[in-house]
Design a protein around this motif. Structure first.
Motif, PDB file in Angstrom:
ATOM      1  N   PRO A 286       0.810  -1.224   0.000  1.00 42.45           N
ATOM      2  CA  PRO A 286       0.000   0.000   0.000  1.00 42.45           C
ATOM      3  C   PRO A 286       0.845   1.276   0.000  1.00 42.45           C
ATOM      4  CG  PRO A 286      -0.880  -1.582   1.571  1.00 42.45           C
ATOM      5  CD  PRO A 286       0.445  -2.110   1.118  1.00 42.45           C
ATOM      6  N   ALA A 289       3.228   1.210  -3.597  1.00 39.75           N
ATOM      7  CA  ALA A 289       2.454   1.392  -4.831  1.00 39.75           C
ATOM      8  C   ALA A 289       2.394   2.860  -5.230  1.00 39.75           C
ATOM      9  CB  ALA A 289       1.049   0.823  -4.655  1.00 39.75           C
ATOM     10  N   LYS A 290       2.434   3.757  -4.251  1.00 38.65           N
ATOM     11  CA  LYS A 290       2.370   5.191  -4.528  1.00 38.65           C
ATOM     12  C   LYS A 290       3.621   5.696  -5.241  1.00 38.65           C
ATOM     13  CE  LYS A 290      -0.407   5.805  -0.348  1.00 38.65           C
ATOM     14  NZ  LYS A 290      -0.451   6.382   1.015  1.00 38.65           N
ATOM     15  N   ASP A 294       2.404   3.983 -12.609  1.00 48.25           N
ATOM     16  CA  ASP A 294       1.434   3.239 -13.418  1.00 48.25           C
ATOM     17  C   ASP A 294       0.859   2.023 -12.700  1.00 48.25           C
ATOM     18  OD1 ASP A 294       1.781   4.693 -16.097  1.00 48.25           O
ATOM     19  OD2 ASP A 294       3.836   4.218 -15.537  1.00 48.25           O
ATOM     20  N   TYR A 295       1.108   1.914 -11.402  1.00 47.04           N
ATOM     21  CA  TYR A 295       0.682   0.727 -10.662  1.00 47.04           C
ATOM     22  C   TYR A 295      -0.822   0.481 -10.759  1.00 47.04           C
ATOM     23  CZ  TYR A 295      -0.431  -2.301  -6.694  1.00 47.04           C
ATOM     24  OH  TYR A 295      -0.926  -3.313  -5.906  1.00 47.04           O
ATOM     25  N   GLU A 296      -1.616   1.476 -10.430  1.00 47.31           N
ATOM     26  CA  GLU A 296      -3.066   1.267 -10.328  1.00 47.31           C
ATOM     27  C   GLU A 296      -3.675   0.865 -11.671  1.00 47.31           C
ATOM     28  OE1 GLU A 296      -4.789   0.919  -7.790  1.00 47.31           O
ATOM     29  OE2 GLU A 296      -3.526   1.747  -6.202  1.00 47.31           O
ATOM     30  N   ARG A 297      -3.287   1.531 -12.740  1.00 48.02           N
ATOM     31  CA  ARG A 297      -3.919   1.204 -14.027  1.00 48.02           C
ATOM     32  C   ARG A 297      -3.426  -0.133 -14.564  1.00 48.02           C
ATOM     33  NH1 ARG A 297      -1.756   4.193 -19.207  1.00 48.02           N
ATOM     34  NH2 ARG A 297       0.490   4.312 -18.852  1.00 48.02           N
ATOM     35  N   ARG A 299      -2.508  -2.685 -12.638  1.00 50.45           N
ATOM     36  CA  ARG A 299      -3.175  -3.667 -11.787  1.00 50.45           C
ATOM     37  C   ARG A 299      -4.608  -3.899 -12.260  1.00 50.45           C
ATOM     38  NH1 ARG A 299      -6.552  -3.879  -7.335  1.00 50.45           N
ATOM     39  NH2 ARG A 299      -6.124  -5.625  -5.906  1.00 50.45           N
ATOM     40  N   ALA A 300      -5.331  -2.818 -12.490  1.00 47.32           N
ATOM     41  CA  ALA A 300      -6.724  -2.936 -12.925  1.00 47.32           C
ATOM     42  C   ALA A 300      -6.830  -3.670 -14.254  1.00 47.32           C
ATOM     43  CB  ALA A 300      -7.353  -1.541 -13.033  1.00 47.32           C
TER      44      ALA A 300
END
Length: 361
Positions: A286, A289-290, A294-297, A299-300
């Motif tokens: 958590p 990742a910040k 490009d982590y969140e996109r 991952r999704a």
């Protein structure tokens, strides 16, 4: 730093006087075997550390290998790497010197050729591969018994056992030296042993610098694929460490330990539902990742394409998605590549073979 004496206190210039004599020693190092090789190749797998809930404990070898050629020479020469890394501060060379000094082995001037396809963006063990290669060369060029290509543990041959397997003596020594150089065993342990590895350290006494590494290994299901994706930027390890909380609540510890234990069995059996349930880290991802833009996109998109889990590899910036089967993994790889064309993407398996050496001359 290139061209300066190494941290071991021995430079290539110091060694060159004995380079033409394969039995020459430097700084009181022990005598080499009479049949010590003069040319060897060393192959080391890429690795991923943490695997989410296995923070600073779990590591796994991957089916992408770095290869190194070592030849006893008259002057230090390092080829196959960027010019800024081809001097006396080269990590393969300094690791070789550190190992000879620590283990009391003869040191030679070397011609080193590197062929390392592991991304430099961090998270797939590129530095650990260099460290392990240097240590392996120190042992092998002295004539010590070393793991041959095709062997996973020395001197064990044949099928890899199903139960967790203690590391044999030669590799245990390699692990202690490598962990002392790297500061931790989570990448060097799977690079040396292969497979999925759990490690911890005890302070002790001895020639390996007072660090005793305990590691156990498991097979990973052949059905699982690991879609590794490295962005065109780095996350510094120091920044990744600084991002972590100084303390974690007791309930987080129990959350983490239970899922870490379950994840080992889930990876061994290929249970994608269990993997999905286990891969929900609360200790480091958590916060780290910040640091990965490009982590969140990614991952999704990976989960949308069918991956059962998405993790930060090591401290980043490399990430990996876990998928069951080649078809799903290819679909995930295509999806993230389409989303981010500059991404380095490979579909890999767990690699059961750790470091291996071949004698050429």
């Amino acid at each position: 730093m290139s061209g300066e004496p190494s941290a071991t206190g021995t430079s290539a210039t110091d060694l060159s006087r004995g380079a033409s004599d394969p039995t020459a020693t430097v700084g009181g190092a022990g005598e080499p075997s009479s049949n010590a090789p003069r040319v060897i190749t060393v192959s080391v797998p890429a690795t991923t550390a943490n695997l989410g809930v296995g923070f600073d404990v779990l590591g796994m070898a991957l089916s992408l290998r770095a290869n190194f050629r070592f030849e006893v020479a008259d002057r230090l020469q390092i080829d196959g790497c960027p010019a800024q890394f081809a001097g006396e501060d080269n990590l393969v060379w300094t690791s070789y010197l550190a190992a000879t000094k620590q283990l009391g082995l003869p040191a030679h001037v070397l011609h080193i050729v590197e062929d390392c396809p592991i991304p430099m963006s961090g998270g797939m063990g590129s530095s650990s591969a260099c460290v392990v290669a240097g240590i392996c060369a120190a042992q092998a060029l002295s004539g010590q018994s070393m793991p041959a290509a095709g062997d996973r543990l020395t001197p064990r041959n044949g099928p890899i056992p199903d139960e967790p397997t203690p590391i044999e003596a030669d590799r245990k020594t390699m692990l202690s030296v490598a962990a002392a150089i790297e500061g931790h065993p989570d990448n060097v342990a799977p690079a040396i042993l292969g497979g999925l590895v759990s490690s911890f350290i005890e302070k002790g006494e001895g020639r390996s610098g007072g660090m005793q590494v305990h590691s156990l290994s498991w097979n990973v299901s052949d059905d699982l694929r690991f879609v590794c994706m490295a962005p065109p930027y780095r996350v510094l390890t120091s920044e990744a460490r600084e991002a972590l909380p100084k303390e974690v609540p007791l309930q987080v510890v129990s959350w983490q330990v239970g899922r870490c234990l379950a994840l080992v069995r889930a990876l061994e059996s290929g249970d994608e539902e269990a993997i999905a349930s286990c891969c929900n880290d609360r200790v480091h991802e958590p916060y780290r990742a910040k640091l990965i833009a490009d982590y969140e996109r990614l991952r999704a998109r990976s989960l949308e394409a069918g991956a059962c889990a998405f993790l930060i590899s090591g401290s980043g910036a490399t990430m990996l998605a876990i998928a069951r089967g080649e078809e799903v993994a290819s679909r995930v790889a295509d999806a993230v590549q389409e989303l981010m064309p500059t991404l380095w993407v490979r579909v890999l398996r767990s690699e059961p073979q750790g470091v291996a050496v071949k004698r050429l001359v």
